[in-house]
Write a protein that holds these residues in place. Structure first.
Motif, PDB file in Angstrom:
ATOM      1  N   LYS A 122      12.254 -72.304 -87.648  1.00 47.07           N
ATOM      2  CA  LYS A 122      13.291 -72.894 -88.497  1.00 47.07           C
ATOM      3  C   LYS A 122      14.227 -73.785 -87.691  1.00 47.07           C
ATOM      4  O   LYS A 122      14.662 -74.831 -88.162  1.00 47.07           O
ATOM      5  N   ILE A 123      14.545 -73.382 -86.458  1.00 46.03           N
ATOM      6  CA  ILE A 123      15.407 -74.216 -85.607  1.00 46.03           C
ATOM      7  C   ILE A 123      14.697 -75.525 -85.262  1.00 46.03           C
ATOM      8  O   ILE A 123      15.300 -76.607 -85.319  1.00 46.03           O
ATOM      9  N   TYR A 125      12.388 -76.969 -87.033  1.00 45.90           N
ATOM     10  CA  TYR A 125      12.342 -77.734 -88.276  1.00 45.90           C
ATOM     11  C   TYR A 125      13.690 -78.404 -88.552  1.00 45.90           C
ATOM     12  O   TYR A 125      13.740 -79.571 -88.952  1.00 45.90           O
ATOM     13  N   LEU A 126      14.789 -77.698 -88.304  1.00 42.45           N
ATOM     14  CA  LEU A 126      16.120 -78.264 -88.507  1.00 42.45           C
ATOM     15  C   LEU A 126      16.380 -79.420 -87.542  1.00 42.45           C
ATOM     16  O   LEU A 126      16.903 -80.473 -87.951  1.00 42.45           O
ATOM     17  N   TRP A 128      14.123 -81.321 -86.190  1.00 46.22           N
ATOM     18  CA  TRP A 128      13.259 -82.417 -86.654  1.00 46.22           C
ATOM     19  C   TRP A 128      13.888 -83.138 -87.845  1.00 46.22           C
ATOM     20  O   TRP A 128      13.864 -84.372 -87.899  1.00 46.22           O
ATOM     21  N   LYS A 129      14.449 -82.405 -88.780  1.00 45.48           N
ATOM     22  CA  LYS A 129      15.091 -83.023 -89.940  1.00 45.48           C
ATOM     23  C   LYS A 129      16.327 -83.832 -89.529  1.00 45.48           C
ATOM     24  O   LYS A 129      16.569 -84.909 -90.070  1.00 45.48           O
ATOM     25  N   LEU A 130      17.116 -83.311 -88.581  1.00 43.73           N
ATOM     26  CA  LEU A 130      18.287 -84.047 -88.107  1.00 43.73           C
ATOM     27  C   LEU A 130      17.881 -85.344 -87.402  1.00 43.73           C
ATOM     28  O   LEU A 130      18.488 -86.403 -87.634  1.00 43.73           O
TER      29      LEU A 130
END
Length: 167
Positions: A122-123, A125-126, A128-130
């Motif tokens: 999840k970290i 993924y976060l 990557w989204k940022l």
């Protein structure tokens, strides 16, 4: 060799027979729990033979330590008695201990590993989204101007209009 040492080695062989029964049953349980497509399940007979050989070597090591490697006829019989004792008396106890060990030790460790894996995913993924959010405007500009980079650029040195203005 004294009588008490012979009795002790007999009890040790019976105890090793009980352990052999528990280890073989545990090995069969673990190998049977793998998926049918896995290599462990396909080669479970070969792996069980390796476990049996290892247990035999361990038994002879016990004999070597206790009686300097002297083998008596009652040693294999005592081990067979131990295996039968395991099968008739100690199997429910070992299964109960195995279930308790599984519930109290293995499953919490497995849960923690899965939880840490989920948090790390999840970290990532976060992050990557940022990063994709920050670079989204640049990506848009890149897509809009990419076709311009592929066009042939005019050479201003030999352009007539440009050369006339310079004179």
């Amino acid at each position: 060799m004294t009588l008490s040492l012979q009795f002790f080695s007999l009890l040790l062989m019976v105890f090793s027979g009980v352990l052999v029964g528990a280890i073989i049953e545990g090995t069969r349980f673990v190998m049977g729990s793998f998926p049918r497509r896995s290599l462990v399940y396909k080669y479970r007979v070969f792996l069980e033979i390796i476990v049996w050989i290892t247990l035999g070597i361990g038994t002879f090591y016990i004999l070597f330590e206790v009686r300097d490697g002297i083998w008596r006829i009652y040693d294999p019989l005592a081990q067979i008695v131990g295996i039968l004792l395991y099968d008739q008396l100690f199997q429910p106890v070992f299964r109960l201990i195995g279930r308790i060990f599984l519930r109290l030790i293995i499953q919490p460790i497995w849960w923690m590993i899965r939880f840490i894996w989920l948090v790390v995913n999840k970290i990532i993924y976060l992050i990557w989204k940022l990063i994709s959010f920050v670079f989204k405007p640049f990506h848009f500009l890149f897509l809009k101007t990419w076709h311009l980079a592929l066009q042939k650029k005019p050479n201003f040195r030999y352009n007539r209009k440009y050369t006339k203005k310079m004179k």
